[in-house]
Scaffold this motif. Structure first.
Motif, PDB file in Angstrom:
ATOM      1  N   GLY A  66       0.815  -1.215   0.000  1.00 42.75           N
ATOM      2  CA  GLY A  66       0.000   0.000   0.000  1.00 42.75           C
ATOM      3  C   GLY A  66       0.843   1.257   0.000  1.00 42.75           C
ATOM      4  N   GLU A  67       1.916   1.248   0.788  1.00 41.11           N
ATOM      5  CA  GLU A  67       2.834   2.388   0.807  1.00 41.11           C
ATOM      6  C   GLU A  67       3.490   2.568  -0.552  1.00 41.11           C
ATOM      7  N   ALA A  68       3.915   1.472  -1.163  1.00 40.83           N
ATOM      8  CA  ALA A  68       4.571   1.559  -2.469  1.00 40.83           C
ATOM      9  C   ALA A  68       3.628   2.110  -3.523  1.00 40.83           C
ATOM     10  N   PRO A 175     -13.286  -4.086   8.205  1.00 37.91           N
ATOM     11  CA  PRO A 175     -11.967  -3.482   7.960  1.00 37.91           C
ATOM     12  C   PRO A 175     -11.589  -2.375   8.939  1.00 37.91           C
ATOM     13  N   ASP A 176     -12.579  -1.806   9.626  1.00 39.06           N
ATOM     14  CA  ASP A 176     -12.296  -0.723  10.566  1.00 39.06           C
ATOM     15  C   ASP A 176     -12.134  -1.204  12.009  1.00 39.06           C
ATOM     16  N   ARG A 177     -12.332  -2.503  12.241  1.00 38.38           N
ATOM     17  CA  ARG A 177     -12.205  -3.039  13.597  1.00 38.38           C
ATOM     18  C   ARG A 177     -11.077  -4.064  13.624  1.00 38.38           C
ATOM     19  N   VAL A 333      -3.728 -12.915   5.825  1.00 38.22           N
ATOM     20  CA  VAL A 333      -3.065 -11.840   5.083  1.00 38.22           C
ATOM     21  C   VAL A 333      -3.352 -10.514   5.775  1.00 38.22           C
ATOM     22  N   ARG A 334      -2.302  -9.819   6.134  1.00 39.18           N
ATOM     23  CA  ARG A 334      -2.443  -8.547   6.844  1.00 39.18           C
ATOM     24  C   ARG A 334      -3.048  -7.448   5.965  1.00 39.18           C
ATOM     25  N   PRO A 335      -3.591  -6.403   6.582  1.00 36.05           N
ATOM     26  CA  PRO A 335      -3.972  -5.217   5.816  1.00 36.05           C
ATOM     27  C   PRO A 335      -2.751  -4.651   5.083  1.00 36.05           C
ATOM     28  N   ARG A 336      -3.001  -3.970   3.983  1.00 38.40           N
ATOM     29  CA  ARG A 336      -1.887  -3.442   3.187  1.00 38.40           C
ATOM     30  C   ARG A 336      -2.026  -1.949   2.901  1.00 38.40           C
ATOM     31  N   HIS A 337      -2.902  -1.261   3.617  1.00 43.90           N
ATOM     32  CA  HIS A 337      -3.045   0.164   3.363  1.00 43.90           C
ATOM     33  C   HIS A 337      -1.755   0.900   3.753  1.00 43.90           C
ATOM     34  N   ALA A 338      -1.605   2.114   3.262  1.00 43.83           N
ATOM     35  CA  ALA A 338      -0.332   2.829   3.377  1.00 43.83           C
ATOM     36  C   ALA A 338       0.100   3.073   4.818  1.00 43.83           C
TER      37      ALA A 338
END
Length: 383
Positions: A66-68, A175-177, A333-338
């Motif tokens: 996500g960062e990339a 996704p928010d919890r 699989v972990r979250p991938r947001h930035a």
């Protein structure tokens, strides 16, 4: 064409890539690759945008995607390879190895290496069968030295894996919890029990250090969750004893093994001048011959499912692959947001501190949830 590339500093991360590059001849093959190394801690936390600015090829972990993408540092695989190539890797890669690099409707790295948290033990130090459930792990810790992997980001990763085993994979249902209060407190109660009993000498060790300690020193009988490194299953160094690897613990004997996916992928940075010769080399690294023969022969850990089931590969490496494949197939699989990597580092520190000072678990869960919510994008960005 000569390329600059970066991987991580361990035989599993470096040797096969370096050996493959050593077989290239720039005049004959049209390319050469110079592989640099960074420490495991850099691989886990170094800003991917900086690496993309300095290297053509980068070995990365999927939560950095996500960062990339946010920094526009990588070229999506869809712009480099055919749909048939990608479909083949999806079919052949074990567990979510390729899917973990999919973000914002594109894939951002090639699944070179597959790994997840598994159970590691010194079978010669146990007087009973290897545990299957977390209740059995807790019971064993009353009679034998059991260690948790808590250094660096691994306190958080252990928490995520245990929550998955107890039926609440973090941020999946919502996704928010992060996790429910019921599961979160159950996991932290168990982590506190095990952390209170673990040998002090291994508290600060990363997975490589912990497994090396287990191989050299007869002081830790079992670690219920640690990233699997095949090298320790059949050590070659004098004085080292084999570490036996097994599936991660479950809440019940027939439940899901709780484990957080690791492994590595090769990303192609936007600074890279891509040539057909480079793409052919990358295809070869993911192909059957390299994954079933070349990579295991050079200390690597393949990503193809058929390599994990291969009889010769398992005989060479003490059954490591066959004994842990079920955990990898079911890995979380972990979250991938930035903002995820920063959350992971902060959450790990919060958990370590709370285990050390006895912070009430409801208060810790509240802090973890708020920190996770703060890491999330405002709206609309895919995990």
């Amino acid at each position: 064409m000569r390329y600059r590339a970066l991987t991580w500093d361990h035989p599993r991360g470096y040797n096969a890539l370096a050996a493959a590059a050593a077989g290239l001849d720039e005049e004959r093959d049209g390319l050469a690759i110079d592989w640099d190394k960074q420490p495991l801690e850099g691989f886990e936390a170094h800003p991917i945008s900086d690496l993309c600015a300095r290297y053509d090829l980068i070995v990365l972990d999927h939560p950095h995607v996500g960062e990339a993408v946010a920094e526009r540092g990588l070229i999506p695989l869809e712009d480099l390879f055919t749909a048939a190539d990608i479909a083949g890797w999806q079919r052949d890669s074990i567990g979510p190895s390729l899917a973990s690099y999919r973000f914002a409707d594109r894939h951002w790295a090639l699944p070179l290496d597959a790994a997840t948290q598994v159970m590691a033990c010194r079978a010669d130090l146990l007087d009973e069968p290897i545990p299957v459930t977390w209740a059995e792990v807790a019971s064993l810790s009353e009679r034998a030295p059991v260690a948790l992997s808590l250094a660096g980001p691994h306190a958080c990763l252990t928490f995520l894996s245990m929550a998955t085993a107890f039926g609440d994979p973090p941020a999946v249902a919502d996704p928010d919890r992060l996790v429910s209060a019921e599961v979160g407190e159950r996991v932290l109660d168990l982590m506190a029990t095990l952390a209170g009993r673990m040998p002090a000498a291994v508290r600060g060790l990363n997975p490589i250090g912990l497994l090396g300690h287990m191989a050299r020193i007869d002081k830790v009988a079992l670690c219920p969750l640690v990233y699997g490194y095949v090298n320790y299953a059949a050590p070659t160094a004098a004085g080292e004893k084999p570490v036996t690897f097994a599936d991660a613990p479950r809440a019940t004997a027939d439940g899901r093994p709780g484990s957080t996916l690791g492994g590595t992928g090769i990303g192609v940075s936007v600074r890279c001048e891509v040539t057909p010769a480079l793409l052919d080399h990358l295809r070869w690294l993911l192909g059957a011959e390299a994954q079933r023969s070349f990579i295991p022969a050079h200390d690597g850990q393949p990503s193809r499912r058929d390599a994990w089931a291969d009889t010769a590969v398992n005989e060479r490496w003490g059954g490591f692959y066959r004994n842990t494949a079920a955990t990898l197939e079911a890995a979380y699989v972990r979250p991938r947001h930035a903002g995820y990597i920063a959350f992971q580092a902060d959450a790990a520190a919060m958990i370590r501190d709370a285990l050390a000072d006895g912070t009430p678990h409801p208060a810790l869960l509240d802090r973890l949830q708020h920190r996770y919510a703060a890491s999330r994008p405002v709206a609309g960005t895919e995990r």
